[in-house]
Design a protein around this motif. Structure first.
Motif, PDB file in Angstrom:
ATOM      1  N   HIS A  18       0.828  -1.211   0.000  1.00  0.00           N
ATOM      2  CA  HIS A  18       0.000   0.000   0.000  1.00  0.00           C
ATOM      3  C   HIS A  18       0.863   1.262   0.000  1.00  0.00           C
ATOM      4  CE1 HIS A  18      -3.504  -2.422   1.058  1.00  0.00           C
ATOM      5  NE2 HIS A  18      -4.257  -1.341   0.990  1.00  0.00           N
ATOM      6  N   ARG A  23       0.970   0.803  -4.742  1.00  0.00           N
ATOM      7  CA  ARG A  23       0.130   1.933  -4.322  1.00  0.00           C
ATOM      8  C   ARG A  23      -0.923   2.306  -5.367  1.00  0.00           C
ATOM      9  NH1 ARG A  23       3.162   6.796  -1.365  1.00  0.00           N
ATOM     10  NH2 ARG A  23       1.517   8.329  -1.317  1.00  0.00           N
ATOM     11  N   GLN A  27      -5.083   2.036  -5.208  1.00  0.00           N
ATOM     12  CA  GLN A  27      -5.932   3.206  -5.447  1.00  0.00           C
ATOM     13  C   GLN A  27      -7.094   2.843  -6.368  1.00  0.00           C
ATOM     14  OE1 GLN A  27      -3.518   6.480  -6.823  1.00  0.00           O
ATOM     15  NE2 GLN A  27      -2.240   6.405  -4.996  1.00  0.00           N
ATOM     16  N   ASN A  37      -9.356  11.554  -0.461  1.00  0.00           N
ATOM     17  CA  ASN A  37      -8.371  11.360  -1.511  1.00  0.00           C
ATOM     18  C   ASN A  37      -7.986   9.878  -1.553  1.00  0.00           C
ATOM     19  OD1 ASN A  37      -5.296  11.068  -2.105  1.00  0.00           O
ATOM     20  ND2 ASN A  37      -5.928  12.958  -3.121  1.00  0.00           N
ATOM     21  N   LYS A  38      -8.003   9.271  -2.730  1.00  0.00           N
ATOM     22  CA  LYS A  38      -7.731   7.834  -2.867  1.00  0.00           C
ATOM     23  C   LYS A  38      -6.343   7.467  -2.355  1.00  0.00           C
ATOM     24  CE  LYS A  38     -10.986   6.808  -6.491  1.00  0.00           C
ATOM     25  NZ  LYS A  38     -11.327   5.855  -7.505  1.00  0.00           N
ATOM     26  N   ASP A  39      -5.361   8.310  -2.615  1.00  0.00           N
ATOM     27  CA  ASP A  39      -4.012   8.018  -2.144  1.00  0.00           C
ATOM     28  C   ASP A  39      -3.963   8.020  -0.619  1.00  0.00           C
ATOM     29  OD1 ASP A  39      -1.278   7.378  -2.751  1.00  0.00           O
ATOM     30  OD2 ASP A  39      -0.754   9.420  -2.130  1.00  0.00           O
ATOM     31  N   VAL A  42      -5.409   4.796   0.681  1.00  0.00           N
ATOM     32  CA  VAL A  42      -4.454   3.690   0.496  1.00  0.00           C
ATOM     33  C   VAL A  42      -3.353   3.765   1.554  1.00  0.00           C
ATOM     34  CG1 VAL A  42      -2.711   2.742  -1.075  1.00  0.00           C
ATOM     35  CG2 VAL A  42      -4.972   3.356  -1.932  1.00  0.00           C
TER      36      VAL A  42
END
Length: 129
Positions: A18, A23, A27, A37-39, A42
């Motif tokens: 992750h 990564r 996402q 935020n997707k990041d 993750v």
């Protein structure tokens, strides 16, 4: 004990993924309706996975509670797997609807593995009977 430690090591590896080499793939599994935020999702889930993996591997005094927590975590991330299937998102080599659908059936296996390998399943059965 071996099944618990193996799951713990797998969680640590997934958490490291992750935060680094997988990564972008992770996402792709964050549903679009998640209001973050997707990041960031993750990264945070990776940290949680590492913590759960370490706890599962080394903190045996609370293994039942850790197993229950991990099972809940697996339930909470399941919508990401569903979103990957329903939105037809390619990630982790799952590049067909069939492959994404088959992947969905592994989440209950992970939940049962977490419960069984930590004694949480026996705890729950005893509590419910």
């Amino acid at each position: 004990m071996l099944a618990r430690v193996a799951l713990g090591i797998a969680m640590i590896f997934a958490g490291i993924g992750h935060l680094s080499f997988a990564r972008v793939e992770f996402q792709a599994q964050v549903p679009n309706w998640v209001p973050m935020n997707k990041d960031l999702v993750v990264i945070l889930s990776g940290i949680v996975e590492i913590m759960l993996g370490l706890a599962l591997t080394f903190w045996t005094t609370y293994k039942v509670q850790i197993g229950l927590t991990l099972a809940i975590f697996f339930v909470l991330v399941f919508p990401g797997n569903i979103a990957q299937y329903t939105n037809g998102i390619d990630a982790f080599g799952l590049d067909t609807d069939r492959a994404r659908l088959i992947r969905l059936f592994f989440q209950p296996v992970l939940i049962l593995w977490a419960l069984w390998s930590t004694g949480a399943l026996q705890f729950l059965v005893k509590k419910l009977s």
